[in-house]
Design an enzyme around this catalytic site. Structure first.
Site, PDB file in Angstrom:
ATOM      1  CE  LYS A 104      -1.368  -6.574  -0.684  1.00 48.84           C
ATOM      2  NZ  LYS A 104      -2.568  -6.819  -1.510  1.00 48.84           N
ATOM      3  CG  HIS A 106      -0.533  -7.381   3.593  1.00 45.99           C
ATOM      4  ND1 HIS A 106       0.271  -6.277   3.454  1.00 45.99           N
ATOM      5  CD2 HIS A 106      -1.785  -6.987   3.239  1.00 45.99           C
ATOM      6  CE1 HIS A 106      -0.463  -5.241   3.049  1.00 45.99           C
ATOM      7  NE2 HIS A 106      -1.713  -5.661   2.903  1.00 45.99           N
TER       8      HIS A 106
END
Length: 225
Positions: A104, A106
């Site tokens: 991921k 963000h």
């Protein structure tokens, strides 16, 4: 056989987690039995499962570790349930950690869910079952890439008692030889067969002569010699 092992075998059957028939495994092997931890879906099932894992980890590895790591995806609820059970049974605040399939970029960034890993963390890996050891090949480099951790061991619910990727020793023994940490199980398939073969359970014979013969044939090809 210990009482808790008998209870765990019955628990797998009652939860429709341990099945007998014709299955293709992740390793590509055709198997007459299949263990699917994804079938544990209720609160009571997950509570009991976490307690079985916690007891087995406590018995085999003691309490000197910091993190329970459950590889995605099935290992995620396993690590959460066992971490909760450990706090309840032994008063130890173990952290849970799992990985994402995709990193991921963000918000809560990175490849890990739950606790981050730090240098010196002592980790127990928790999985549903290890057939050939292939899953550890994927998990080990993920852990080592995050921090300088010490892996205390691997705990699975069922030892399928099959040869590993090398084709000469059992998958759990192969993991120990290759990676240097112990790999244990709550129960073995031999104990499952011993307990269920021709034994009436809730009005049914779970392992009859036909299923027993299929299991024996499977172990002639893939079983530990």
């Amino acid at each position: 056989m210990e009482q808790y092992k008998q209870e765990f075998i019955e628990f797998m059957v009652d939860s429709n987690v341990l099945k007998f028939g014709d299955f293709t495994l992740k390793s590509g092997r055709k198997s007459p039995f299949f263990m699917n931890a994804g079938a544990y879906v209720t609160g009571t099932q997950l509570m009991r499962l976490g307690e079985y894992y916690a007891k087995a980890i406590h018995e085999n590895f003691g309490d000197e570790f910091d993190v329970l790591f459950g590889p995605a995806y099935k290992g995620i609820p396993l690590s959460v349930a066992a971490t909760i059970a450990y706090a309840k049974l032994y008063g130890r605040e173990i952290r849970y950690c799992s990985n994402r399939k995709e990193e991921k970029d963000h918000g809560d960034t990175g490849i890990l869910l739950g606790s981050k890993l730090s240098d010196g963390d002592r980790v127990v890996i928790i999985e549903d079952v290890t057939t050939s050891g292939k899953s550890i090949e994927e998990t080990f480099p993920i852990l080592k890439a995050q921090a300088s951790v010490e892996i205390k061991g691997l705990m699975v619910s069922l030892n399928r008692m099959e040869v590993g990727l090398g084709g000469s020793v059992g998958a759990l023994d192969e993991i120990r030889q290759k990676y240097g940490f112990e790999a244990r199980a709550i129960v073995s398939m031999a104990e499952v067969v011993e307990y269920l073969y021709q034994r009436p359970y809730k009005g049914n014979i779970i392992i009859d002569d036909t299923i027993k013969a299929a299991i024996d044939k499977y172990y002639e090809e893939y079983g530990v010699k």
